[in-house]
Design an enzyme around this catalytic site. Structure first.
Site, PDB file in Angstrom:
ATOM      1  N   VAL A 130      89.724  75.430  49.101  1.00  0.00           N
ATOM      2  CA  VAL A 130      89.736  75.259  47.645  1.00  0.00           C
ATOM      3  C   VAL A 130      91.096  74.705  47.211  1.00  0.00           C
ATOM      4  O   VAL A 130      91.189  73.865  46.318  1.00  0.00           O
ATOM      5  CB  VAL A 130      89.459  76.610  46.945  1.00  0.00           C
ATOM      6  CG1 VAL A 130      89.530  76.469  45.426  1.00  0.00           C
ATOM      7  CG2 VAL A 130      88.091  77.160  47.364  1.00  0.00           C
ATOM      8  N   ASP A 161      83.087  69.883  40.960  1.00  0.00           N
ATOM      9  CA  ASP A 161      82.857  68.547  40.396  1.00  0.00           C
ATOM     10  C   ASP A 161      81.360  68.297  40.227  1.00  0.00           C
ATOM     11  O   ASP A 161      80.915  67.751  39.219  1.00  0.00           O
ATOM     12  CB  ASP A 161      83.471  67.493  41.325  1.00  0.00           C
ATOM     13  CG  ASP A 161      84.916  67.817  41.653  1.00  0.00           C
ATOM     14  OD1 ASP A 161      85.736  67.807  40.735  1.00  0.00           O
ATOM     15  OD2 ASP A 161      85.209  68.127  42.823  1.00  0.00           O
ATOM     16  N   HIS A 189      88.261  65.032  46.216  1.00  0.00           N
ATOM     17  CA  HIS A 189      88.362  65.909  45.043  1.00  0.00           C
ATOM     18  C   HIS A 189      89.638  65.520  44.292  1.00  0.00           C
ATOM     19  O   HIS A 189      90.683  66.143  44.422  1.00  0.00           O
ATOM     20  CB  HIS A 189      88.408  67.379  45.459  1.00  0.00           C
ATOM     21  CG  HIS A 189      88.780  68.280  44.310  1.00  0.00           C
ATOM     22  ND1 HIS A 189      87.967  68.481  43.225  1.00  0.00           N
ATOM     23  CD2 HIS A 189      89.896  68.998  44.062  1.00  0.00           C
ATOM     24  CE1 HIS A 189      88.566  69.288  42.365  1.00  0.00           C
ATOM     25  NE2 HIS A 189      89.738  69.610  42.848  1.00  0.00           N
TER      26      HIS A 189
END
Ligand code: NAX
Length: 340
Positions: A130, A161, A189
């Protein structure tokens, strides 16, 4: 308790996302109502008190599925026998920090964590990163866990997302989020990510593109909305949350991490989801990069599988390639540091 507890390790457990994750995992939201969990909370010394406080609160919840909690700043203790690792703690970008400095600082975190996972985690371990830059941190952790753990056990989070994209579509189309299937986040990301609705459908059988054209007047209006509103809004939603809330995404990030692990472990339902997974060359993504792609899971021990063979038009291909180019640049910068 019903079965042997599953060991789950959360790094950065004393931070904001950690605090939003722990209670939902202990309540059974991630692995279901039949799997007890043993939590291992990893922190750096400065974060230990916060994690210890969260552990006290976990005790005060008396969750039936929570077998035990251990708080530690020792990597081998944290990952010993772990089957699921949520790698949340990372070094944020500080003032004056260049991208190379950020990658180097995080390599110093995710390299040793990957090595510890390789050394002491359970044979069935799966890890999701993460902490940002999430894709490249996952690449580093996977390389550091080799050869003990196959690289495809590592992934990075782009489910937030994905969920943001579904939320935006549900809002404009006035349908429930559960009515929308097969949205895709391609790439990194980061702000270069490509949220793609070309294959997305609604529960009533219409394609999302068709429904957008009906809703917004015609196909051109739908394309303009996708290019000018939807894509930038999803890609920059993190900044929007900071501006409005005065703090970064926390509960939604924790929710996405829980859904990422839940679907990988228990199976995806209707259609696919998005996750940053290790490429074997699918869609021309260089082998080994951790890239967001459409994935499904049957809830067996193979975890996420990449959906192959989807078509792109030229504009979509260009967007996707720009994000992949960024991932290649991150990988090359890390290689230049001698990390990979
Ligand atoms: P916080 O700063 O609240 O918490 C981070 C915690 O990690 C701190 O308690 C810190 O002591 C700990 N930590 C730092 N280095 C560590 C290490 N080497 N080992 C163990 N613990 C360590 O940040 P938070 O809001 O919880 O965000 C965590 C990470 O998630 C950040 O990197 C953030 O950028 C990233 N995010 C990723 C998202 C995604 O979709 N992939 C979205 C949300 C979030 O921005």
């Amino acid at each position: 308790m019903a079965s042997e507890p599953t060991t789950v390790t959360i790094t950065g457990a004393g931070g904001q996302i950690g605090y939003a994750l722990l209670f939902r995992i202990a309540a059974g939201d991630m692995l279901g109502p039949d799997r007890p969990v043993r939590l291992r909370l990893l922190e750096i010394p400065q974060g230990m008190r916060a994690a210890e406080g969260a552990a006290l609160e976990l005790q005060d919840c008396a969750f039936p599925l929570l077998h035990d909690v251990e708080v530690t700043d020792d990597l081998l203790t944290a990952f010993n026998g772990t089957s699921i690792a949520l790698l949340v703690g990372a070094r944020p970008r500080g003032p004056g920090m260049e991208r190379g400095d950020l990658l180097a600082a995080n390599a110093g975190i995710f390299g040793p964590q990957g090595a510890a996972i390789g050394a002491v985690a359970a044979d069935d371990v799966r890890a999701v990163v993460v902490g940002n830059p999430a894709n490249t941190n996952a690449l580093i952790a996977a390389a550091s866990a080799a050869p003990d753990i196959p690289a495809d056990r590592f992934s990075a989070l782009t489910r937030l997302d994905h969920n943001r994209a579904v939320g935006q579509l549900a809002d404009v189309l006035e349908v429930g989020p559960g009515d929308i299937a097969d949205v895709i986040i391609w790439g990194n990301h980061s702000a270069t990510q490509f949220p793609d609705v070309a294959h997305a459908t609604l529960a009533d059988g219409r394609s999302v593109l068709e429904a957008l054209a009906e809703r917004l007047g015609n196909r051109e209006a739908a394309t303009a909305w996708l290019d000018d509103v939807f894509i930038p809004r999803v890609a920059k939603r993190g900044a929007e949350i900071i501006e409005v809330r005065g703090s970064s995404s926390v509960a939604s990030a924790a929710n996405a991490a829980i859904e990422h692990v839940r679907d990988e472990q228990l199976g995806t339902h209707r259609g696919w989801t998005s996750a940053a997974v290790v490429s074997r060359g699918e869609y021309g993504v260089p082998e080994g990069l951790v890239c967001s792609l459409p994935v499904v899971s049957r809830g067996d021990d193979r975890g996420y599988r990449i959906i192959e063979g989807l078509e792109f038009d030229a504009r979509a291909r260009a967007r996707f390639e720009a994000s992949v180019d960024e991932l290649v640049a991150e990988r090359d910068a890390v290689r230049a540091l001698g990390v990979l």
